[in-house]
Enzyme design. Structure first.
Site, PDB file in Angstrom:
ATOM      1  N   ASP A  30       6.148   3.256   4.953  1.00  0.00           N
ATOM      2  CA  ASP A  30       6.420   3.285   3.489  1.00  0.00           C
ATOM      3  C   ASP A  30       7.278   2.094   3.181  1.00  0.00           C
ATOM      4  OD1 ASP A  30       6.078   3.542   0.704  1.00  0.00           O
ATOM      5  OD2 ASP A  30       7.333   5.556   0.913  1.00  0.00           O
TER       6      ASP A  30
ATOM      7  N   ASP B 137      -0.931   5.994  -4.352  1.00  0.00           N
ATOM      8  CA  ASP B 137       0.459   5.674  -3.931  1.00  0.00           C
ATOM      9  C   ASP B 137       1.516   5.541  -4.919  1.00  0.00           C
ATOM     10  OD1 ASP B 137       2.245   6.440  -1.242  1.00  0.00           O
ATOM     11  OD2 ASP B 137       2.877   4.537  -2.078  1.00  0.00           O
TER      12      ASP B 137
ATOM     13  N   HIS C 225       3.932  -1.611   1.564  1.00  0.00           N
ATOM     14  CA  HIS C 225       3.873  -2.259   0.181  1.00  0.00           C
ATOM     15  C   HIS C 225       3.888  -3.872   0.553  1.00  0.00           C
ATOM     16  CE1 HIS C 225       3.540   1.596  -2.091  1.00  0.00           C
ATOM     17  NE2 HIS C 225       4.361   1.925  -1.186  1.00  0.00           N
TER      18      HIS C 225
HETATM   19  O1  DOR Z   1      10.185   4.730  -2.396  1.00  0.00           O
HETATM   20  C1  DOR Z   1       8.958   4.297  -2.911  1.00  0.00           C
HETATM   21  N1  DOR Z   1       8.588   3.234  -3.071  1.00  0.00           N
HETATM   22  N2  DOR Z   1       8.020   5.324  -2.819  1.00  0.00           N
HETATM   23  C2  DOR Z   1       6.809   4.995  -3.205  1.00  0.00           C
HETATM   24  O2  DOR Z   1       5.973   6.031  -3.194  1.00  0.00           O
HETATM   25  C3  DOR Z   1       6.478   3.939  -3.718  1.00  0.00           C
HETATM   26  C4  DOR Z   1       7.504   2.819  -3.277  1.00  0.00           C
HETATM   27  C5  DOR Z   1       7.111   1.589  -4.041  1.00  0.00           C
HETATM   28  O3  DOR Z   1       6.069   1.281  -4.413  1.00  0.00           O
HETATM   29  O4  DOR Z   1       8.174   0.817  -4.248  1.00  0.00           O
END
Ligand code: DOR
Length: 429
Positions: free
Chosen positions: A305, A152, A62
């Site tokens: 992630d 996601d 992200h």
């Molecule tokens: O812990 C997470 N944070 N899982 C996710 O699927 C999204 C992510 C986020 O965008 O902060």
């Protein structure tokens, strides 16, 4: 421009190579690998005692830009990637605006060209605004450079919409990346449902919230013949379903994260909000099943992630904190320290999980040191010992549950298209 990486142990599973050799890069491309290449005016990087691998690719990151630059942006996120040993990252669409059209995709690619220090591949959303209601313009997303689609963070709850998306993507042979979470089962949950959630008094997220969606998407993959990639698989039950699907010859792949491989739900008892992540840290049995699945070859990729957050999103009561771990700068060190150095995972296998398979799953022309390939290279120092200090992360997100740990085995150099972009945690560009 010539760069000679001298005397490292070169591992390139795609070419069945594992030997001490020199590696010559010319004009951003790998030219030659063999012992005793003459220096002949090249810049020399002494890699004696280090491990030279194809550049690592993190297919689940992200980067937060556009919209959430206070959490991360393309400059800081790609610097974190470089410091962490990654030469390429794929960024998830839960930005603002969402990556659901060619303009946002184009913006990200341009920003990455301007300020990025590693390769960036955008992942488009499955549905417009990630609302789960109407399919996004997938053909436009692919034409603009998206390498996969995913909602996601916000699973597609409507099976009919998921089915249509799967049918549609078949035309482009890209995977649909599924974040498996039944929102009704997971509602308000803070951690894995089990003994520890009862003990700690936190509402649980049951394993079945993930597994029911894995089962659904396997059925849809079977019905459509399309490709599904399962993001951050965290339970034994999900792995059992994926194993069965593979045995049936379905086109399903999956990834696991370093934190799900190494931490259990017990650590949530510290009430450290950096342990709050979605899917949640699971039981010891689940962690053991993930590790067994790595050894078995059922897992295709390790992905972080990487979910950076601003301080306020984590510096609060557990129930109110955001889910996520800023993982780019510790992922490789955690895998080396917890799995490779103790002898549980061999280096060649690690390279498959972090370079070869990520490239294969997303159809990227990467993941190998074959002469002629772009010189994306990750060099590891298996013996370096360092403490995890989030305050010194390049990422804006300091939310990392490994803080304070001394890890043995770290990325040493990151080379993108022949340019050294990170050395020993420092950014060089
Ligand atoms: O812990 C997470 N944070 N899982 C996710 O699927 C999204 C992510 C986020 O965008 O902060």
């Amino acid at each position: 421009m010539r760069l000679l990486v001298k005397g490292g142990r070169v591992i390139d599973p795609a070419n069945h190579l594992d030997e001490v050799a020199d590696l010559l890069v010319e004009n951003g491309v790998i030219r030659e690998i063999r012992p005793g290449i003459p220096e002949a005016g090249a810049e020399v990087l002494d890699a004696a005692g280090k491990v030279v691998c194809p550049g690592f690719i993190d297919i689940h990151v992200h980067l937060r830009e556009p919209g959430f630059e206070y959490k991360e942006d393309i400059a800081s996120g790609t610097r974190a990637a470089a410091a962490g040993g990654f030469t390429s990252v794929c960024c998830m669409p839960n930005t603002c605006p969402v990556i659901d059209n060619n303009a946002v995709t184009g913006f990200i690619r341009r920003r990455a060209e301007e300020v990025g220090v590693v390769n960036v591949y955008p992942i488009g959303s499955i549905t417009k605004q990630q609302e789960g209601k109407e399919i996004a313009e997938i053909a436009d997303l692919v034409a603009a450079g998206c390498v996969a689609i995913s909602d996601d963070g916000r699973p597609v709850m409507n099976a009919e919409i998921m089915r249509r998306a799967l049918e549609y993507t078949k035309m482009f042979d890209i995977p649909v990346i599924s974040h498996c979470e039944d929102l009704n089962l997971a509602e308000e949950g803070q951690m894995h449902e089990g003994y520890y959630s009862t003990l700690y008094g936190l509402k649980g997220i049951p394993a079945v919230a993930e597994e029911i969606m894995v089962a659904r998407d396997i059925l849809l993959a079977g019905a459509t013949g399309s490709r599904v990639h399962f993001a951050h698989v965290s339970t034994r039950g999900s792995l059992n379903l994926i194993r069965q699907a593979r045995q049936q010859g379905l086109r399903v792949t999956c990834e696991v994260t370093p934190h799900h491989l190494t931490l259990t739900d017990e650590v949530v008892g510290t009430y450290d909000t950096d342990t709050k992540v979605n899917p949640p840290l699971r039981s010891r049995e689940d962690v053991e099943a993930l590790r067994a699945a790595l050894r078995e070859g059922l897992v295709d990729c390790i992905a972080t992630d990487h979910a950076p957050h601003e301080l306020e999103a984590k510096d609060c009561e557990f129930n109110l904190a955001s889910f996520g771990i800023s993982g780019l700068e510790t992922a490789v060190a955690v895998i080396l320290s917890e799995l490779v150095n103790p002898g549980e995972l061999d280096l060649g296998e690690m390279v498959r999980l972090l370079a070869v398979n990520p490239a294969r799953v997303l159809g990227l022309d990467k993941g190998t040191l074959t002469p002629g390939a772009a010189a994306d290279i990750t060099i590891l120092d298996l013996n370096a010992v360092k403490e995890v200090v989030p305050a010194s992360f390049h990422s804006k997100g300091k939310n990392n549950p490994f803080k304070g740990r001394r890890l043995r085995g770290w990325p040493w150099a990151t080379i993108v298209s022949g340019k050294i972009v990170a050395l020993n945690g420092e950014i060089m560009v």
